[in-house]
Design an enzyme around this catalytic site. Structure first.
Site, mmCIF file in Angstrom:
data_model
loop_
_atom_site.group_PDB
_atom_site.id
_atom_site.type_symbol
_atom_site.label_atom_id
_atom_site.label_comp_id
_atom_site.label_asym_id
_atom_site.label_seq_id
_atom_site.Cartn_x
_atom_site.Cartn_y
_atom_site.Cartn_z
ATOM 1 N N ASP A 268 0.878 -1.153 0.000
ATOM 2 C CA ASP A 268 0.000 0.000 0.000
ATOM 3 C C ASP A 268 0.926 1.217 0.000
ATOM 4 O O ASP A 268 2.120 1.117 0.297
ATOM 5 C CB ASP A 268 -0.928 -0.015 1.227
ATOM 6 C CG ASP A 268 -2.123 0.911 0.999
ATOM 7 O OD1 ASP A 268 -3.156 0.722 1.671
ATOM 8 O OD2 ASP A 268 -2.032 1.797 0.126
HETATM 9 C C1 GLC Z 1 -4.186 4.521 -0.277
HETATM 10 C C2 GLC Z 1 -5.093 3.327 -0.103
HETATM 11 C C3 GLC Z 1 -5.026 2.357 -1.235
HETATM 12 C C4 GLC Z 1 -4.763 3.126 -2.509
HETATM 13 C C5 GLC Z 1 -3.359 3.678 -2.406
HETATM 14 C C6 GLC Z 1 -2.995 4.554 -3.611
HETATM 15 O O1 GLC Z 1 -3.627 4.896 0.933
HETATM 16 O O2 GLC Z 1 -4.986 2.610 1.121
HETATM 17 O O3 GLC Z 1 -6.274 1.658 -1.290
HETATM 18 O O4 GLC Z 1 -4.879 2.267 -3.639
HETATM 19 O O5 GLC Z 1 -3.146 4.416 -1.221
HETATM 20 O O6 GLC Z 1 -3.796 5.690 -3.627
#
Ligand code: GLC
Length: 740
Positions: A268
């Site tokens: 993430d």
């Molecule tokens: C965010 C989310 C994830 C997302 C990523 C990119 O913090 O947790 O679901 O795809 O970062 O934006």
């Protein structure tokens, strides 16, 4: 004369063919699409330098990672999100790049997709969003999310598929297949145990193995083993003290070794916290790190990523073997051959009427009629004046809520949809009723409509109730709105009740006009203190571009509602296991899922708690009658199957669709089990008066529980019941059978 020419021609032709074949065979193996993918992976790997290998394992910009230009291997481009393709951002910022050709179709939130209980809708969804991602040249779609709905306060439940692992497992597969048919990897998230937003970056989740395997993992396992997902995103939280983005248990032991996952593990954004763990605990691609304080935002920040220079140094010194980076690069190369280097993949399409129509169909199939004492559908032959009340009637919902926020090419809000549909057939007037959050902006995408209203709550209620008095029907449209604490990423709701004084507005409207419909827009359950005063209640979702069109078609009866709740509406928070036994949201960043297996209806059954509306509930404008369920045998063997059949008849005067649900109950087990568990569902369309037979065929997996001592699934011989329901509490009939 003819002969020499013919001979010359045939020589040339033969030559051309041989050159062509030679051309293919002359291609390096990794570029030759006739070669098996694993041979291509090894060949490409053998040609890469150490620096090129390490560069592939971490971001080079906000949403991209390096390819190998020298070898013609393209970069990887990821994009949010589960409900549509995020507008382009600047190279290294969350802010808008300001493109004018990236306004997408916003599809319904995944709670809506789950509420359709229709795998065909999931396939349509995956195909459509996959085409949008492909057209925008993204090869990793950061979705779908399948975290289980443990608490109604979780800010991101609207991005997920409800409280039941079986429903989520069945609904996630076609979506993935539809996306990947476009040569775009679905990146299923957030693996695992990301069931709240409070302390999401730090909380350490303690959960017993049975609960982990029976509740929180099945949808991910189905995504991998049935959906053949090409990517998985690690969650922010910790499990057994290790960050989920580099976690020996979740990634190496379960995902790779037990499930045989051969795709890439993506972190993430900002989910990586440790180089050695990132190297050894199953992570392949590091995105979004804020770098560990080395040089936030510096031009060479990406060199400071945990899997960048620190990793390279360890490889140079020999402290870490090259094999460790090769493991990662093999997975990334496999991703490339499946996506960017697959010359046969389609071209996609973007922002098309077909995609908008797909979103509308999914929305119409996912809207849930919770209660209806005859006010719906609106009869436009008799109705002359319709009052619409509530901020959510005019508030676009495609902006906000966190990373799933979109820049939609178009969005038909509920009031627009109702006005478009009604036209001159009746007067539609609007009263604000309350002011919630008149702003709506996310990373620079702003609402076109100015929702500011300086009137006081009293003035707004006075106006709404005055107008309600002489309307034929009043439609209140409220709920949550994806603002902070109102269904959004990064924070949870504080309570089950609606905010902004909506409960009071609804109560006052109910006094002013008994023909009141309440439409709740949300991704979570809400409390309904006014439920006895409101004859008709509709649960709808953040439905994207065609929200208003779909809602209007349900309210006016063009479409017959067929959605069913993918999660329980508890009367109060204490009726939910995470709150009653807890220990949501955890103490000092430690959280123990003490309620264990008993999530959602499993808790309600165990504690005999009557929900406001049960899992699987949803009414129709017609009625259905069920026959008695029958089993094709009294006793099944462990390696055999058993079938259950039940007749369902449409006893009303209009066509409709019903979701027949099969629950299995293990009457006696050596370990504690939920009273019943969903193990089958079938959405059946029936013309007025039509009757159909629905058949469910299951094997022992439908009877099994996870035995943590044996670390395996076990189906114990003994007595079971097959239960047919129109919801988790509306039980139609049962039939007993034995497992030998
Ligand atoms: C965010 C989310 C994830 C997302 C990523 C990119 O913090 O947790 O679901 O795809 O970062 O934006």
């Amino acid at each position: 004369m003819l002969k020499p020419v013919k001979t010359l021609f045939s020589i040339l032709l033969a030559g051309a063919i041989s050159v062509n074949l030679a051309g293919q065979s002359n291609l390096p193996v990794y570029l030759n699409e006739n070669k098996p993918i694993e041979e291509r992976v090894e060949d490409a790997l053998s040609r890469m330098t150490l620096e090129e290998k390490v560069a592939m394992c971490h971001a080079q910009s906000k949403f991209s990672s390096a390819g190998v230009p020298r070898l013609g291997i393209p970069e990887n481009w990821a994009t949010d999100g589960p409900h549509g393709i995020r507008p382009e951002v600047l190279w290294d910022e969350w802010d808008q790049a300001g493109w004018t050709n990236d306004s997408c179709v916003a599809f319904p939130a995944l709670t809506c997709l789950a509420a359709t209980w229709n795998k065909d809708m999931s396939a349509l969804y995956g195909k459509s969003i996959g085409e949008e991602a492909r057209y925008r040249n993204k090869n990793i779609l950061l979705g779908p999310g399948v975290n289980i709905y443990r608490t109604p306060l979780n800010g991101r439940n609207f991005e997920y598929m409800g409280e039941d692992p079986f429903l989520a497992s069945k609904m996630v597969v076609p979506y993935i297949q539809g996306v990947q048919a476009n040569g775009v990897a679905a990146c299923v998230k957030h693996y695992a145990l990301n069931n709240q937003e409070i302390d999401r970056h730090t909380v350490n989740v303690n959960v017993d193995d049975r609960t982990l395997y029976e509740i929180y993992l099945p949808a991910f396992k189905a995504a991998v083993q049935e959906g053949n997902a090409w990517a998985i995103m690690g969650a922010y939280n910790r499990y057994k003290g290790q960050w989920a983005c580099h976690n020996q248990y979740l990634l190496n032991d379960i995902l790779r070794d037990e499930w045989g996952f051969d795709g890439v593990v993506v972190s993430d954004w900002g989910g990586v916290n440790n180089t050695m763990q990132a190297i050894y605990n199953g992570l392949d691609m590091e995105f979004g790190s804020w770098t560990d304080g080395l040089s936030e935002g510096a031009s060479n920040a990406y060199d400071n990523y945990y899997l960048a220079n620190p990793f390279l140094k360890l490889l140079y010194s020999g402290e870490v073997k090259v094999e460790e980076v090769d493991k990662k690069v093999r997975n990334i190369l496999r991703l490339a051959f499946r996506t960017t280097m697959n010359t046969k993949r389609p071209w996609g399409s973007f922002g098309t009427p077909e995609h908008a129509a797909a979103g509308r169909k999914i929305a119409e199939e996912g809207i849930v009629l919770l209660k209806n004492n005859g006010v719906l559908p609106v009869d436009l032959n008799k109705t002359k004046k319709i009052l619409v009340v509530g901020e959510n009637a005019i508030k676009p919902m495609t902006v906000g809520g966190g990373s799933s926020s979109l820049k939609a090419k178009n969005e038909i809000a509920p009031l627009d949809g109702i006005m478009n549909r009604v036209g001159k057939q009746a007067d539609v007037i609007y009263a604000r009723g309350y002011v919630g959050d008149p702003t709506s902006e996310y990373n620079g995408v702003k609402l076109k409509r100015d929702l500011h209203d300086s009137r006081s709550a009293a003035e707004l209620i006075e106006e709404a109730t005055r107008l309600a008095k002489d309307a034929d029907i009043v439609i209140f449209i409220g709920g949550l709105n994806k603002s902070d604490g109102q269904d959004s990423e990064g924070n949870d709701r504080k309570e089950l009740n609606l905010s902004y004084g909506q409960d009071n507005v609804i109560a006052e409207l109910a006094k002013a006009n008994k023909n009141l419909v309440v439409v709740n827009i949300s991704g979570n359950a809400i409390a309904m203190p006014w439920i006895n005063e409101v004859p008709s209640i509709v649960q709808t979702w953040y439905n994207g571009t065609e929200s208003g069109t779909a809602l209007a078609s349900i309210l006016m009866g063009d479409a017959n509602p067929s959605g069913k709740l993918p999660f329980t509406f508890p009367v109060k928070l204490d009726d939910n296991g995470a709150h009653k036994l807890g220990d949501y949201p955890g103490v000092d960043k430690e959280e123990t899922y003490k309620e264990g297996l008993f999530v959602g209806y499993r808790w309600a059954d165990k504690e005999n708690v009557k929900p406001l509306f049960p899992f699987g509930h949803g009414l129709s404008y017609t009625t259905f009658e069920y026959g008695k369920v029958a089993a094709d045998k009294k006793e099944m063997t462990a390696d055999g199957k058993i079938s259950f059949t039940v007749n369902v008849k449409n006893t009303g005067n209009r066509d409709g669709a019903e979701v027949v649900q099969l629950y299995i109950s293990d009457l006696k087990s050596s370990l504690p089990r939920p009273v019943k568990e969903l193990k089958g569902f079938e959405k059946v369309t029936l013309k007025a008066g039509e009757e159909k037979t629905v058949t469910f065929t299951v094997d022992k997996t439908a009877l099994s529980y996870f035995d943590d001592k044996k670390h395996d699934w076990v189906a114990e011989s003994g007595d079971f019941e097959a239960i047919i329901g129109a919801s988790a509490t509306d039980i139609k009939s049962k039939v007993g059978f034995k497992l030998k």
